[in-house]
Motif scaffolding. Structure first.
Motif, short mmCIF file in Angstrom:
data_model
loop_
_atom_site.label_atom_id
_atom_site.label_comp_id
_atom_site.label_asym_id
_atom_site.label_seq_id
_atom_site.Cartn_x
_atom_site.Cartn_y
_atom_site.Cartn_z
N GLU A 245 0.77 -1.13 0.16
CA GLU A 245 -0.12 -0.26 -0.02
C GLU A 245 0.96 1.35 -0.10
O GLU A 245 0.70 2.13 -0.83
CB GLU A 245 -0.99 0.00 1.19
CG GLU A 245 -2.02 -1.15 1.11
CD GLU A 245 -1.48 -2.50 1.61
OE1 GLU A 245 -2.15 -3.36 1.35
OE2 GLU A 245 -0.45 -2.43 1.91
N ASN A 248 2.42 1.65 -3.56
CA ASN A 248 1.46 1.97 -4.36
C ASN A 248 1.39 3.69 -4.38
O ASN A 248 1.15 4.60 -5.22
CB ASN A 248 0.10 1.41 -4.21
CG ASN A 248 -0.95 1.91 -4.99
OD1 ASN A 248 -1.97 2.84 -4.21
ND2 ASN A 248 -1.32 1.49 -6.37
N ILE A 277 -0.24 -12.21 -8.51
CA ILE A 277 -1.06 -11.69 -9.21
C ILE A 277 -1.73 -10.80 -8.15
O ILE A 277 -2.14 -9.48 -8.30
CB ILE A 277 -2.14 -12.51 -9.44
CG1 ILE A 277 -1.73 -13.22 -10.85
CG2 ILE A 277 -3.65 -11.72 -10.14
CD1 ILE A 277 -2.72 -14.13 -11.45
N GLU A 278 -1.59 -10.97 -6.67
CA GLU A 278 -2.11 -10.24 -5.49
C GLU A 278 -1.30 -9.22 -5.35
O GLU A 278 -1.78 -7.85 -5.24
CB GLU A 278 -2.30 -11.13 -4.36
CG GLU A 278 -3.38 -12.00 -4.32
CD GLU A 278 -3.53 -13.03 -3.08
OE1 GLU A 278 -4.32 -13.46 -2.64
OE2 GLU A 278 -2.24 -13.43 -2.53
N ARG A 280 0.52 -7.44 -7.70
CA ARG A 280 0.33 -6.67 -8.74
C ARG A 280 -0.94 -5.88 -8.45
O ARG A 280 -1.05 -4.51 -8.63
CB ARG A 280 0.26 -7.41 -9.88
CG ARG A 280 0.10 -6.66 -11.33
CD ARG A 280 -0.77 -7.30 -12.62
NE ARG A 280 -1.92 -7.71 -12.15
CZ ARG A 280 -3.18 -8.23 -13.01
NH1 ARG A 280 -2.55 -8.53 -14.25
NH2 ARG A 280 -3.94 -8.38 -12.58
N ASN A 281 -2.04 -6.51 -7.98
CA ASN A 281 -3.34 -5.74 -8.05
C ASN A 281 -3.24 -4.66 -6.78
O ASN A 281 -3.61 -3.55 -6.96
CB ASN A 281 -4.47 -6.45 -7.44
CG ASN A 281 -4.66 -7.69 -8.77
OD1 ASN A 281 -4.65 -7.39 -9.78
ND2 ASN A 281 -5.36 -8.81 -8.47
N LEU A 282 -2.35 -4.94 -5.52
CA LEU A 282 -2.45 -3.91 -4.66
C LEU A 282 -1.35 -2.88 -5.15
O LEU A 282 -1.80 -1.68 -4.71
CB LEU A 282 -1.98 -4.87 -3.35
CG LEU A 282 -2.77 -5.57 -2.70
CD1 LEU A 282 -2.25 -6.58 -1.52
CD2 LEU A 282 -4.04 -4.90 -2.27
N LEU A 284 -0.29 -1.73 -8.18
CA LEU A 284 -0.89 -0.92 -9.21
C LEU A 284 -2.29 -0.46 -9.25
O LEU A 284 -2.76 0.42 -10.27
CB LEU A 284 -0.80 -1.69 -10.58
CG LEU A 284 0.76 -2.35 -10.70
CD1 LEU A 284 0.54 -3.23 -12.13
CD2 LEU A 284 1.96 -1.29 -11.03
N LYS A 285 -2.88 -0.37 -7.94
CA LYS A 285 -4.32 0.31 -7.84
C LYS A 285 -4.21 1.62 -8.27
O LYS A 285 -3.61 2.45 -7.53
CB LYS A 285 -4.74 -0.08 -6.42
CG LYS A 285 -6.00 0.21 -6.08
CD LYS A 285 -6.60 -0.26 -4.89
CE LYS A 285 -7.88 0.27 -4.69
NZ LYS A 285 -8.43 -0.17 -3.04
N TRP A 321 6.01 -9.53 -14.32
CA TRP A 321 5.08 -8.48 -14.97
C TRP A 321 6.15 -7.14 -15.06
O TRP A 321 7.22 -7.16 -14.25
CB TRP A 321 4.22 -7.75 -13.93
CG TRP A 321 3.09 -8.87 -13.52
CD1 TRP A 321 3.02 -9.76 -12.37
CD2 TRP A 321 1.77 -9.29 -14.43
NE1 TRP A 321 1.87 -10.64 -12.51
CE2 TRP A 321 1.44 -10.20 -13.68
CE3 TRP A 321 1.35 -8.69 -15.35
CZ2 TRP A 321 0.03 -10.82 -14.02
CZ3 TRP A 321 0.21 -9.26 -15.97
CH2 TRP A 321 -0.43 -10.14 -15.12
#
Length: 384
Positions: A245, A248, A277-278, A280-282, A284-285, A321
């Protein structure tokens, strides 16, 4: 009875050829005897590739690598009463000097005669319980300070360990202000002390896990504010020092130009129990990042003026990624997420595909020269 030979009283034209015939270790031994000897030896214009200093408890070891592929090791000792003792060690021959100058004085003298302006690496392997500050008090410039894993002996008391830690901090307060880069073991200092280092004005700060280390300290967490306040150009941290977080939020602040403008490269580990994947999602949000596919594993970046292949030095890890984000002023940065969760953030100097400094080609230069020449001739003809 043997009579001493007055070497330095020889005429200059005779003395210089004699000095030229000496080996490197003989010249260094002669240079520390007096300022007059060092003055004559400096006329030989000896050069060295680099000089390293190793602090190991109460001993300072100096390694001189000459430009002729010669290597010389000088070991200097200081006892608990801060009386200096020096040992020259080459091929089993030892010379002992007691009560002379401090070890750092000899080190500075050797640097002077070798025309060396800075120490290449100052390596801290261990810290003595007694005061070793006089060993390092006069060093003027260091390219890189390296603090290796310092494993405390089991028989030392807590008071002794705290005393060693206090002395290490004193040593670092002396050498860090004159150094450009810092490489330090994850367990060498407390988190609050590491926090001060990553906020320092360095070209590079690396917090790594040495082979002797245990797993990185998961309690060693830094905040988003620490990352915002960093003033380094390259920052590498082996352990999960920042949350996803916070990373990000930092990338969002970078896109708004509200963080360290000097940072060119960031490498940090993440929590291993999350999938890629988790992560990446956190990570690049809300960033609107552009995905690169397929990933160019041979792609290199320029970090601190040197070409570097990301993940080439990360053990058993490959890029999973690769994405680009763009700042408000058009500056582009690349974010890479590794197969084991390592995150690399690289600020591109020109464009994502450009890894070299842009220089005008000969053809473009010739076209510019032709245009200038044509313009000049037209002006001359008009005045005629």
């Amino acid at each position: 009875m043997t009579t001493a030979f007055p070497l330095l009283r020889l005429p200059y034209l005779v003395l210089l050829p004699v000095l030229e015939q000496m080996e490197l270790k003989e010249r260094i031994a002669l240079s520390v005897l007096s300022k007059r000897a060092r003055m004559f030896l400096k006329l030989l214009k000896m050069k060295c590739k680099y000089i390293n200093l190793i602090l190991d408890s109460g001993r300072l070891e100096m390694k001189v690598f000459s430009d002729k592929s010669e290597e010389l090791t000088v070991v200097m000792y200081i006892d608990e009463y801060q009386l200096s003792n020096m040992i020259y060690r080459y091929e089993g021959y030892f010379t002992w000097c007691n009560g002379g100058p401090l070890p750092v004085d000899y080190a500075v003298s050797i640097m002077d005669v070798m025309h060396c302006k800075s120490i290449n690496q100052f390596i801290v392997q261990d810290i003595a319980e007694h005061d070793c500050i006089p060993i390092v008090a006069k060093l003027s410039k260091i390219d890189e300070v390296i603090v290796e894993h310092i494993s405390p002996p089991n028989f030392l008391s807590i008071e002794a360990l705290l005393r060693k830690e206090k002395i290490l901090l004193k040593v670092l307060k002396i050498v860090l202000p004159v150094s450009s880069a810092v490489t330090i073991s994850y367990h060498a200092l407390k988190p609050e002390d590491l926090r001060e280092i990553i906020r320092g004005n360095f070209e590079s700060v690396t917090v790594r896990k040495y082979s002797a280390d245990y797993m990185p300290n998961h309690d060693m967490k830094f905040s988003l504010n620490d990352l915002r306040m960093t003033n380094v150009r390259s920052l590498e941290i082996a352990g999960p020092a920042f949350t996803l977080e916070d990373l990000n939020h930092y990338f969002k602040l970078w896109m708004k130009k509200k963080c360290d403008p000097r940072l060119e490269y960031l490498q940090v580990a993440t929590r291993r129990w999350l999938t890629v994947i988790e992560i990446r999602n956190l990570l690049l949000k809300g960033l609107n990042a552009i995905l690169h596919y397929p990933i160019r594993t041979d792609r290199t970046f320029r970090v601190l003026g040197n070409l570097k292949q990301v993940f080439s030095e990360v053990e058993d890890e490959t890029p999973f990624w690769e994405l680009d984000i763009t700042r408000a002023d058009g500056k582009t940065a690349t974010i890479r997420i590794g197969s084991h969760g390592t995150v690399c953030f690289y600020v591109c100097p020109e464009s994502p595909n450009n890894t070299t400094n842009l220089e005008p080609s000969r053809s473009s230069f010739a076209r510019k020269l032709s245009f200038i020449s044509t313009f000049y001739n037209s002006c001359v003809n008009r005045f005629k």
